[in-house]
Design a protein around this motif. Structure first.
Motif, PDB file in Angstrom:
ATOM      1  N   PHE A   1     -18.698  64.755   4.734  1.00 28.87           N
ATOM      2  CA  PHE A   1     -19.516  66.086   5.376  1.00 28.87           C
ATOM      3  C   PHE A   1     -20.773  65.987   4.979  1.00 28.87           C
ATOM      4  CE2 PHE A   1     -20.300  70.577   4.626  1.00 28.87           C
ATOM      5  CZ  PHE A   1     -20.477  70.613   6.026  1.00 28.87           C
ATOM      6  N   ARG A   2     -20.999  65.780   3.607  1.00 27.37           N
ATOM      7  CA  ARG A   2     -22.429  65.859   3.071  1.00 27.37           C
ATOM      8  C   ARG A   2     -23.333  64.378   3.916  1.00 27.37           C
ATOM      9  NH1 ARG A   2     -19.217  67.719  -0.972  1.00 27.37           N
ATOM     10  NH2 ARG A   2     -20.321  69.021  -2.356  1.00 27.37           N
ATOM     11  N   LEU A   3     -22.387  63.320   4.093  1.00 31.01           N
ATOM     12  CA  LEU A   3     -23.440  62.116   4.690  1.00 31.01           C
ATOM     13  C   LEU A   3     -23.253  62.376   6.073  1.00 31.01           C
ATOM     14  CD1 LEU A   3     -21.283  59.319   3.207  1.00 31.01           C
ATOM     15  CD2 LEU A   3     -23.823  59.811   2.919  1.00 31.01           C
ATOM     16  N   GLU A   4     -22.595  63.460   6.905  1.00 24.89           N
ATOM     17  CA  GLU A   4     -22.621  63.621   8.120  1.00 24.89           C
ATOM     18  C   GLU A   4     -23.958  64.607   8.324  1.00 24.89           C
ATOM     19  OE1 GLU A   4     -20.450  66.814  10.896  1.00 24.89           O
ATOM     20  OE2 GLU A   4     -19.130  65.205  10.262  1.00 24.89           O
ATOM     21  N   LEU A   5     -24.250  65.513   7.419  1.00 22.90           N
ATOM     22  CA  LEU A   5     -25.409  66.212   7.376  1.00 22.90           C
ATOM     23  C   LEU A   5     -26.741  65.666   7.301  1.00 22.90           C
ATOM     24  CD1 LEU A   5     -23.992  69.475   5.606  1.00 22.90           C
ATOM     25  CD2 LEU A   5     -24.462  69.509   7.977  1.00 22.90           C
ATOM     26  N   LEU A   6     -26.472  64.665   6.200  1.00 24.78           N
ATOM     27  CA  LEU A   6     -27.820  63.971   6.124  1.00 24.78           C
ATOM     28  C   LEU A   6     -28.157  63.275   6.996  1.00 24.78           C
ATOM     29  CD1 LEU A   6     -26.868  63.216   2.204  1.00 24.78           C
ATOM     30  CD2 LEU A   6     -28.861  64.498   3.124  1.00 24.78           C
ATOM     31  N   ASP A   7     -27.213  62.526   7.853  1.00 21.83           N
ATOM     32  CA  ASP A   7     -27.471  61.687   9.042  1.00 21.83           C
ATOM     33  C   ASP A   7     -28.236  62.555   9.929  1.00 21.83           C
ATOM     34  OD1 ASP A   7     -27.274  59.069  10.490  1.00 21.83           O
ATOM     35  OD2 ASP A   7     -26.070  60.277  11.792  1.00 21.83           O
ATOM     36  N   ARG A   8     -27.778  63.664  10.309  1.00 20.15           N
ATOM     37  CA  ARG A   8     -28.557  64.529  11.045  1.00 20.15           C
ATOM     38  C   ARG A   8     -30.033  64.715  10.610  1.00 20.15           C
ATOM     39  NH1 ARG A   8     -28.916  69.134  14.383  1.00 20.15           N
ATOM     40  NH2 ARG A   8     -31.103  69.420  15.225  1.00 20.15           N
ATOM     41  N   ALA A   9     -30.181  65.077   9.275  1.00 16.88           N
ATOM     42  CA  ALA A   9     -31.548  65.107   8.539  1.00 16.88           C
ATOM     43  C   ALA A   9     -32.450  64.070   8.625  1.00 16.88           C
ATOM     44  CB  ALA A   9     -31.348  65.575   7.185  1.00 16.88           C
ATOM     45  N   LYS A  10     -31.708  62.738   8.778  1.00 17.96           N
ATOM     46  CA  LYS A  10     -32.404  61.625   8.901  1.00 17.96           C
ATOM     47  C   LYS A  10     -32.847  61.164  10.331  1.00 17.96           C
ATOM     48  CE  LYS A  10     -29.881  57.719   8.315  1.00 17.96           C
ATOM     49  NZ  LYS A  10     -29.358  56.803   7.733  1.00 17.96           N
ATOM     50  N   THR A  11     -31.760  61.304  11.263  1.00 20.39           N
ATOM     51  CA  THR A  11     -32.131  61.099  12.695  1.00 20.39           C
ATOM     52  C   THR A  11     -32.765  61.786  13.451  1.00 20.39           C
ATOM     53  OG1 THR A  11     -29.886  61.549  13.170  1.00 20.39           O
ATOM     54  CG2 THR A  11     -30.095  59.433  12.434  1.00 20.39           C
ATOM     55  N   ASN A  12     -32.626  63.274  13.169  1.00 22.12           N
ATOM     56  CA  ASN A  12     -33.168  64.218  14.150  1.00 22.12           C
ATOM     57  C   ASN A  12     -33.198  65.512  13.298  1.00 22.12           C
ATOM     58  OD1 ASN A  12     -33.973  65.731  16.394  1.00 22.12           O
ATOM     59  ND2 ASN A  12     -31.780  65.906  16.894  1.00 22.12           N
ATOM     60  N   PRO A  13     -34.240  65.549  12.298  1.00 24.14           N
ATOM     61  CA  PRO A  13     -34.517  66.413  11.374  1.00 24.14           C
ATOM     62  C   PRO A  13     -34.820  67.768  12.052  1.00 24.14           C
ATOM     63  CG  PRO A  13     -36.251  65.259  11.266  1.00 24.14           C
ATOM     64  CD  PRO A  13     -35.279  64.429  12.106  1.00 24.14           C
TER      65      PRO A  13
ATOM     66  N   TYR B   1     -37.030  66.385   1.106  1.00 24.35           N
ATOM     67  CA  TYR B   1     -36.162  65.463   0.637  1.00 24.35           C
ATOM     68  C   TYR B   1     -36.417  64.289   1.503  1.00 24.35           C
ATOM     69  CZ  TYR B   1     -32.819  67.547   3.820  1.00 24.35           C
ATOM     70  OH  TYR B   1     -32.067  68.017   4.797  1.00 24.35           O
ATOM     71  N   ASN B   2     -35.810  62.844   1.191  1.00 21.89           N
ATOM     72  CA  ASN B   2     -35.773  61.933   1.853  1.00 21.89           C
ATOM     73  C   ASN B   2     -34.280  61.646   2.331  1.00 21.89           C
ATOM     74  OD1 ASN B   2     -34.956  59.182   2.569  1.00 21.89           O
ATOM     75  ND2 ASN B   2     -37.337  58.557   2.469  1.00 21.89           N
ATOM     76  N   ALA B   3     -33.640  61.985   3.545  1.00 17.07           N
ATOM     77  CA  ALA B   3     -32.105  62.140   3.712  1.00 17.07           C
ATOM     78  C   ALA B   3     -31.722  60.777   3.517  1.00 17.07           C
ATOM     79  CB  ALA B   3     -32.166  62.386   5.280  1.00 17.07           C
ATOM     80  N   ALA B   4     -32.307  59.419   3.748  1.00 15.11           N
ATOM     81  CA  ALA B   4     -31.603  58.152   3.310  1.00 15.11           C
ATOM     82  C   ALA B   4     -31.407  58.095   2.106  1.00 15.11           C
ATOM     83  CB  ALA B   4     -32.677  56.914   4.162  1.00 15.11           C
TER      84      ALA B   4
END
Length: 753
Positions: A561-573, A580-583
């Motif tokens: 779940f956390r990685l799913e949120l971070l992927d959104r922040a990385k690809t389409n913030p 923070y750096n999502a990657a």
């Protein structure tokens, strides 16, 4: 990595901006090999040659490196010289390390706090080492009449290959010290580091384990007197009068008088946090005698009126503060904080239209978390030696912020700063407490009054009842889900006494279309201040506990779940202010998932996960609990860290271990409450600390392999462990834990602690 260049002048070359952090860490790993074999190490030279503020080279090639930042257990006294030594290109076994005293003309911002020492010192320290090396090379080039570009260095030796000429650094040191500072130097490529990235033992390890004097509490001089202070018994009170005659005739007592730290018109700096600016000082021939007089002294106190003060912060920004009147109670605090959770707060960030999404939500999850005041409880009590006479002052004590306390000393003593010398002692723990150095002003004023050198020591009760505390906090989280169980909005409202813990631009901001962050705060006369990872130490626990419960409601794996949120922040913030750096954030979660074998759970092992970004670094932790005899035991903790280049791996691991144990102890047991302004715990008989049997049986620390410049490390391990513990306790007991400390709630469940 391309060769890095830096331009310098003599002024910038001699200065360094440094903020360091962390806390006291004990590890038996420093004992091994802490005593060097005499035959392998150069003896102390007869003559030294100073190449710059940080480096002296002896005629025999021995090197003294000065560590600019005060040391309180984060190992900067070893790691900072390692950076110098690598760029200087010397053999570590020939290095002597000394603590630099406060010297603003030579070093800039000699401050230990905020986990910024290595980060801030990285380029200046490398530059200082590389510049000294270049001066040695230039001295050899001049002596041998060859081009400096043809000369190489290694392990303290200078070599000209075509002529086969060689010289040790010591042979060129006297000439090098006279060479002009080069305007530009080349720093090493990462692949060429020889010392950085290797583990070096604590340079003070031998002295510590053999009990050699290192701390100001050990310091003695001929004719030194001893002093104790008596401060008001409650927050919200002040000194009215005292009867010196009640103790002045006692054996060994020299004097009794009041001490006032701040003048009425004094403009405080950021670390001038002292609710009790006036107190009574007792001076005598020994610690025992002044403590006996302290017990017998008759003092009258009265309620203090509301007051205000002016303040200038680090950036030169001016503000005013208020100290309310009244004797405060924790029961009233809780009621008022609960009231504030129902009121609109100050909007700190808004993305999209969260209110509309909550109105149409199919399901809303709402939870409130709280944490109490905490005492620092540094193992070495607050203390200071001062010798003030003849218009000059020498002050020697544990301080994280000598630059900040200098201004306070100037106004309190009426002595210009050029006549005040602050000598930096190794600190027996800091955690933020020793940034507030009013104990040094008190000692100096006492010495000035009696015209003699004085050592002033707080008792444990003095320290625990006069602040400076971690604030008490409360945070309410809400999540809106649609009919498909999808997260559509997120809302956090948090505050405390007397500050809000929210960092509005941190995760999960930037990962959710509709996001709202609100903050509130309640004024208080209880002194608060920086406490290991300020604000982050609470908000991380609340946020990461809520995300775990939200993942369960959404029927998702907590890490996924956390990685799913971070992927959104990385690809389409969402938004542009995300700090923070999502990657990199996702990287530590992936690493801890791998190292802990998260997807292959063990029978009867209950696991919780948490991750947080603060002090420019990323940490994810998995904590394992087992139940034994109806008691939860922390079996193991896995930590994954992205802090850029790791200068000293052993020291970095030690910091992680210390912070994790400290966090578990505070989460289980840490609590301080007030009744009519009086703290309910004044020593370790009531203030519960973690015990050896309650520490994790094992801690694994894994670092992301990185070529990024180093970032913070002393504090980032600390915030995630609170929620990792809470989330694992839920798996072990079936109950969510919303209020710290957890131990009383476990006992209510008839679970042993």
């Amino acid at each position: 990595m391309s060769i890095e260049k830096t331009s310098i002048n003599r002024r910038s070359f001699l200065k360094v901006s440094a903020l360091a952090g962390g806390g006291m860490v004990l590890s038996f790993s420093w004992l091994a090999g802490c005593k060097p074999t005499p035959k392998e190490v150069l003896s102390m030279p007869k003559e030294w040659f100073e190449l710059n503020s940080y480096i002296k080279i002896g005629e025999n090639g021995a090197v003294t490196l000065f560590s600019p930042n005060p040391e309180f257990g984060s190992n900067v006294k070893t790691s900072m010289p390692m950076i110098l030594a690598d760029e200087l290109d010397i053999d570590w076994k020939n290095v002597f390390v000394e603590q630099a005293d406060f010297y603003p003309e030579r070093y800039d911002r000699q401050f230990t706090g905020g986990s910024q020492g290595i980060r801030q010192g990285w380029t200046p320290l490398r530059t200082a080492g590389a510049t000294a090396r270049m001066m040695l090379v230039n001295a050899a080039a001049q002596t041998w009449k060859v081009s400096a570009s043809e000369i190489t260095t290694g392990a303290g030796t200078i070599h000209h290959k075509s002529s086969n000429k060689k010289a040790g650094y010591g042979e060129m040191a006297s000439l090098a010290a006279t060479m002009p500072v080069p305007e530009e130097v080349k720093l090493k490529e990462i692949k060429d580091f020889k010392i950085i990235g290797t583990s070096k033992k604590n340079v003070d390890g031998l002295k510590i384990v053999t009990g050699q004097p290192l701390f100001s509490i050990d310091h003695k001089v001929d004719g030194m007197l001893y002093s104790a202070i008596v401060h008001p018994p409650a927050f919200g009170m002040k000194l009215k009068s005292f009867d010196a005659s009640s103790v002045k005739s006692m054996q060994g007592i020299k004097d009794i008088f009041s001490v006032k730290v701040f003048s009425e018109d004094y403009e405080r700096n950021f670390f001038d946090t002292a609710t009790f600016p006036e107190m009574v000082a007792i001076v005598g021939n020994s610690t025992w005698e002044v403590l006996q007089a302290k017990k017998a002294l008759k003092v009258e106190w009265e309620n203090a009126p509301q007051s205000s003060f002016a303040m200038t912060d680090f950036g030169g920004n001016k503000s005013t503060g208020t100290i309310p009147s009244g004797l405060e109670n924790s029961a009233d605090h809780k009621a008022k904080m609960a009231e504030y959770t129902t009121k609109p707060g100050n909007i700190l960030r808004r993305d999209g239209d969260p209110e509309a999404q909550f109105k149409k939500a199919a399901k809303v999850l709402q939870r409130t978390y709280s944490a109490p005041f905490l005492a620092h409880n540094t193992m070495e009590p607050m203390n200071c030696f001062a010798d003030v006479s003849g218009g000059k002052a020498v002050v020697y004590g544990p301080t994280q912020a000598p630059e900040s306390i200098m201004g306070t000393l100037v106004q309190a003593l009426g002595i210009p700063k050029e006549n005040i010398q602050i000598n930096l002692a190794r600190m027996g723990g800091g955690f933020g407490r020793r940034a507030y150095s009013h104990h040094m002003v008190e000692a100096a004023l006492i010495s000035q009054k009696v015209n003699a050198p004085v050592k002033m020591v707080y008792t444990r009760e003095d320290d625990m009842t006069s602040g400076v505390y971690r604030p008490t906090y409360s945070a309410t989280y809400r999540a809106a889900l649609d009919e498909n169980n999808k997260l559509i909005a997120f809302h956090v409202k948090a505050g405390g006494i007397p500050e809000t813990p929210i960092a509005p631009n941190r995760f999960p901001a930037g990962a959710i279309d509709h996001y709202l962050a609100e903050g509130w705060q309640i004024e208080s006369n209880i002194t608060i201040g920086a406490f290991r990872a300020p604000r982050s130490n609470f908000i991380a626990s609340a946020e990461q506990s809520f995300l775990d419960e939200l993942a369960e409601v959404m029927e998702k794996d907590p890490i996924a779940f956390r990685l799913e949120l971070l992927d959104r922040a990385k690809t389409n913030p969402v938004g542009e202010k995300n700090d923070y750096n999502a990657a990199r954030y996702a990287g530590v979660l992936e690493l801890v998932r791998e190292k802990s074998k998260w997807n292959s759970p063990l029978d009867n092992v209950h696991r919780g996960v948490s991750a947080y970004f603060c002090h420019n670094s990323y940490v994810a932790e998995v904590l394992d609990i087992v139940m034994k005899d109806n008691k939860p035991l922390v079996e193991k903790v896995y930590a994954a860290v992205d802090c850029g280049i790791v200068v000293n791996p052993d020291a970095a691991i030690n910091m992680g271990e210390g912070a994790i144990v400290d966090g578990i102890g505070n989460a289980f047991f840490g609590e301080l409450a007030f009744e009519n302004g009086v703290p309910n715990k004044t020593n370790f008989d009531k203030y519960r600390m973690i015990r050896q049997a309650e520490a994790p049986k094992a801690i694994e620390v894994h670092f992301v392999d990185s070529k990024e410049d180093p970032t913070g490390l002393g504090e980032p391990f600390f915030p995630p462990v609170f929620a990792a513990l809470a989330n694992s306790l839920y798996k072990a007991t079936g109950r969510r834990y919303y209020d710290q400390p957890f131990a009383p709630q476990l006992e209510m469940q008839n679970l042993k602690m």
